[in-house]
Motif scaffolding. Structure first.
Motif, PDB file in Angstrom:
ATOM      1  N   TRP A 140       0.835  -1.204   0.000  1.00  0.00           N
ATOM      2  CA  TRP A 140       0.000   0.000   0.000  1.00  0.00           C
ATOM      3  C   TRP A 140       0.865   1.248   0.000  1.00  0.00           C
ATOM      4  N   ALA A 141       0.408   2.260  -0.721  1.00  0.00           N
ATOM      5  CA  ALA A 141       1.039   3.577  -0.719  1.00  0.00           C
ATOM      6  C   ALA A 141      -0.064   4.614  -0.792  1.00  0.00           C
ATOM      7  N   PRO A 142       0.068   5.718  -0.078  1.00  0.00           N
ATOM      8  CA  PRO A 142      -0.971   6.754  -0.140  1.00  0.00           C
ATOM      9  C   PRO A 142      -1.022   7.382  -1.522  1.00  0.00           C
ATOM     10  N   THR A 143      -2.212   7.815  -1.925  1.00  0.00           N
ATOM     11  CA  THR A 143      -2.341   8.513  -3.197  1.00  0.00           C
ATOM     12  C   THR A 143      -1.661   9.876  -3.081  1.00  0.00           C
ATOM     13  N   PRO A 144      -1.366  10.527  -4.197  1.00  0.00           N
ATOM     14  CA  PRO A 144      -0.734  11.851  -4.131  1.00  0.00           C
ATOM     15  C   PRO A 144      -1.516  12.861  -3.297  1.00  0.00           C
ATOM     16  N   SER A 145      -2.842  12.843  -3.408  1.00  0.00           N
ATOM     17  CA  SER A 145      -3.641  13.796  -2.628  1.00  0.00           C
ATOM     18  C   SER A 145      -3.578  13.478  -1.137  1.00  0.00           C
ATOM     19  N   MET A 146      -3.549  12.195  -0.781  1.00  0.00           N
ATOM     20  CA  MET A 146      -3.428  11.810   0.625  1.00  0.00           C
ATOM     21  C   MET A 146      -2.081  12.241   1.186  1.00  0.00           C
ATOM     22  N   LYS A 147      -1.037  12.028   0.389  1.00  0.00           N
ATOM     23  CA  LYS A 147       0.296  12.392   0.854  1.00  0.00           C
ATOM     24  C   LYS A 147       0.422  13.901   1.022  1.00  0.00           C
ATOM     25  N   LYS A 148      -0.231  14.652   0.158  1.00  0.00           N
ATOM     26  CA  LYS A 148      -0.199  16.110   0.265  1.00  0.00           C
ATOM     27  C   LYS A 148      -0.890  16.569   1.542  1.00  0.00           C
ATOM     28  N   SER A 149      -2.001  15.921   1.868  1.00  0.00           N
ATOM     29  CA  SER A 149      -2.751  16.285   3.079  1.00  0.00           C
ATOM     30  C   SER A 149      -2.108  15.743   4.346  1.00  0.00           C
ATOM     31  N   ASN A 150      -1.361  14.652   4.213  1.00  0.00           N
ATOM     32  CA  ASN A 150      -0.768  13.985   5.373  1.00  0.00           C
ATOM     33  C   ASN A 150       0.697  13.653   5.069  1.00  0.00           C
ATOM     34  N   PRO A 151       1.564  14.652   4.988  1.00  0.00           N
ATOM     35  CA  PRO A 151       2.958  14.408   4.604  1.00  0.00           C
ATOM     36  C   PRO A 151       3.715  13.513   5.581  1.00  0.00           C
ATOM     37  N   GLU A 152       3.202  13.358   6.802  1.00  0.00           N
ATOM     38  CA  GLU A 152       3.884  12.515   7.781  1.00  0.00           C
ATOM     39  C   GLU A 152       3.633  11.030   7.548  1.00  0.00           C
ATOM     40  N   TRP A 153       2.673  10.680   6.681  1.00  0.00           N
ATOM     41  CA  TRP A 153       2.384   9.277   6.418  1.00  0.00           C
ATOM     42  C   TRP A 153       3.532   8.629   5.651  1.00  0.00           C
ATOM     43  N   PRO A 154       3.763   7.334   5.853  1.00  0.00           N
ATOM     44  CA  PRO A 154       4.844   6.654   5.120  1.00  0.00           C
ATOM     45  C   PRO A 154       4.543   6.618   3.627  1.00  0.00           C
ATOM     46  N   ASP A 155       5.574   6.558   2.826  1.00  0.00           N
ATOM     47  CA  ASP A 155       5.401   6.476   1.380  1.00  0.00           C
ATOM     48  C   ASP A 155       4.992   5.084   0.927  1.00  0.00           C
ATOM     49  N   PHE A 156       5.246   4.091   1.792  1.00  0.00           N
ATOM     50  CA  PHE A 156       5.025   2.711   1.374  1.00  0.00           C
ATOM     51  C   PHE A 156       4.847   1.826   2.601  1.00  0.00           C
ATOM     52  N   VAL A 157       3.879   0.921   2.550  1.00  0.00           N
ATOM     53  CA  VAL A 157       3.682  -0.084   3.602  1.00  0.00           C
ATOM     54  C   VAL A 157       3.725  -1.455   2.938  1.00  0.00           C
ATOM     55  N   PRO A 158       4.637  -2.324   3.351  1.00  0.00           N
ATOM     56  CA  PRO A 158       4.807  -3.614   2.662  1.00  0.00           C
ATOM     57  C   PRO A 158       3.672  -4.590   2.948  1.00  0.00           C
ATOM     58  N   ALA A 159       3.590  -5.603   2.126  1.00  0.00           N
ATOM     59  CA  ALA A 159       2.625  -6.675   2.337  1.00  0.00           C
ATOM     60  C   ALA A 159       2.924  -7.375   3.650  1.00  0.00           C
ATOM     61  N   GLY A 160       1.888  -7.788   4.353  1.00  0.00           N
ATOM     62  CA  GLY A 160       2.069  -8.507   5.607  1.00  0.00           C
ATOM     63  C   GLY A 160       2.221  -7.619   6.814  1.00  0.00           C
ATOM     64  N   ASP A 161       2.478  -6.346   6.620  1.00  0.00           N
ATOM     65  CA  ASP A 161       2.582  -5.410   7.739  1.00  0.00           C
ATOM     66  C   ASP A 161       1.200  -5.241   8.355  1.00  0.00           C
ATOM     67  N   PRO A 162       1.075  -5.354   9.698  1.00  0.00           N
ATOM     68  CA  PRO A 162      -0.249  -5.193  10.319  1.00  0.00           C
ATOM     69  C   PRO A 162      -0.865  -3.822  10.083  1.00  0.00           C
ATOM     70  N   LEU A 163      -0.047  -2.849   9.685  1.00  0.00           N
ATOM     71  CA  LEU A 163      -0.574  -1.523   9.380  1.00  0.00           C
ATOM     72  C   LEU A 163      -1.046  -1.395   7.937  1.00  0.00           C
ATOM     73  N   ASN A 164      -0.831  -2.427   7.141  1.00  0.00           N
ATOM     74  CA  ASN A 164      -1.238  -2.359   5.741  1.00  0.00           C
ATOM     75  C   ASN A 164      -2.756  -2.396   5.639  1.00  0.00           C
ATOM     76  N   ASN A 195     -11.935   5.524   2.556  1.00  0.00           N
ATOM     77  CA  ASN A 195     -11.811   6.728   1.741  1.00  0.00           C
ATOM     78  C   ASN A 195     -12.014   6.414   0.267  1.00  0.00           C
ATOM     79  N   GLY A 196     -12.867   5.455  -0.020  1.00  0.00           N
ATOM     80  CA  GLY A 196     -13.208   5.154  -1.400  1.00  0.00           C
ATOM     81  C   GLY A 196     -13.297   3.683  -1.720  1.00  0.00           C
ATOM     82  N   CYS A 197     -12.466   2.869  -1.083  1.00  0.00           N
ATOM     83  CA  CYS A 197     -12.443   1.441  -1.388  1.00  0.00           C
ATOM     84  C   CYS A 197     -13.580   0.688  -0.701  1.00  0.00           C
ATOM     85  N   ILE A 198     -13.778  -0.539  -1.143  1.00  0.00           N
ATOM     86  CA  ILE A 198     -14.743  -1.447  -0.528  1.00  0.00           C
ATOM     87  C   ILE A 198     -13.943  -2.468   0.274  1.00  0.00           C
TER      88      ILE A 198
END
Length: 221
Positions: A140-164, A195-198
């Motif tokens: 998972w990676a935040p969309t450009p608009s999400m990253k703009k609104s939340n610059p502190e969020w990570p650029d990338f979360v790997p598969a299997g990470d409980p935060l994914n 925020n948009g997904c099902i």
């Protein structure tokens, strides 16, 4: 061993912001939503100690929505009012009942699952699309608009990470950034929490991953 210079603070802020939103309502969430599949009654994986995770963005909850009331509104649907045929199978997502219906190409297979839905009309997309990609163990990676609104969020979360926030499996739709995917936070299912997904229970998206194919028809109403 040298310490890493990776921005761990950003990750911490990301976790904290997600937990803060979910914490206020976690005690009010029905135990049914956290521990058991409301359709089958089977136990589900527990929410981890990190609490809520983002679903393509910050987790939000409709505190007035009782999952049990939502489950009681489930009913079987006929595919014919929505699709002209069952070529490649068909998926109907009903945002009002927060349910996903699947019909197999054989005309015999039918599945009904609870889902999470977007938190607001602005984040909701309806209409016809299709599955264009299937991923087991999505990153998972935040969309450009999400990253703009939340610059502190990570650029990338790997598969299997409980935060994914994508859970164990994901189905890419033809609409950019829209997915049908699992979640590690079972409290989100049956609620306005994306925020948009099902979103689906991991146990259910695994079934959908096996049942669907690239080209499966999808309609969101």
């Amino acid at each position: 061993m040298a310490t890493s210079n990776r921005p761990t603070l950003s990750r911490r802020n990301f976790i904290t912001s997600a937990v803060a939103v979910g914490a206020a309502t976690s005690l009010a969430a029905p135990a049914l939503a956290q521990n058991f599949d409301p359709i089958t009654g089977q136990p589900l994986q527990a929410v981890g100690p990190t609490g809520a995770t983002p679903d393509a963005g910050m987790v939000q909850y409709d505190a007035n929505q009782d999952l049990r009331r939502n489950v009681s509104s489930f009913h079987m649907q006929d595919w014919q009012p929505y699709f002209s045929n069952l070529t490649n199978g068909a998926v109907l997502v009903d945002l009002n009942s927060r349910a996903l219906h699947f019909w197999g190409e054989d005309g015999q297979t039918y599945k009904l699952f609870p889902t999470s839905v977007p938190v607001s009309p602005e984040l909701t997309r309806t209409g016809r699309t299709e599955i264009i990609k299937k991923v087991e163990g999505p990153t998972w990676a935040p969309t450009p608009s999400m990253k703009k609104s939340n610059p502190e969020w990570p650029d990338f979360v790997p598969a299997g990470d409980p935060l994914n926030p994508m859970g164990t499996h994901a189905l890419w739709l033809s609409w950019q950034y829209y997915r049908i995917h699992g979640t590690h936070d079972t409290r989100k299912i049956g609620r306005k929490s994306s925020n948009g997904c099902i979103g689906m229970y991991n146990e259910h998206i695994k079934q959908m991953y096996a049942l669907t194919k690239v080209g499966t028809q999808v309609m969101i109403i």
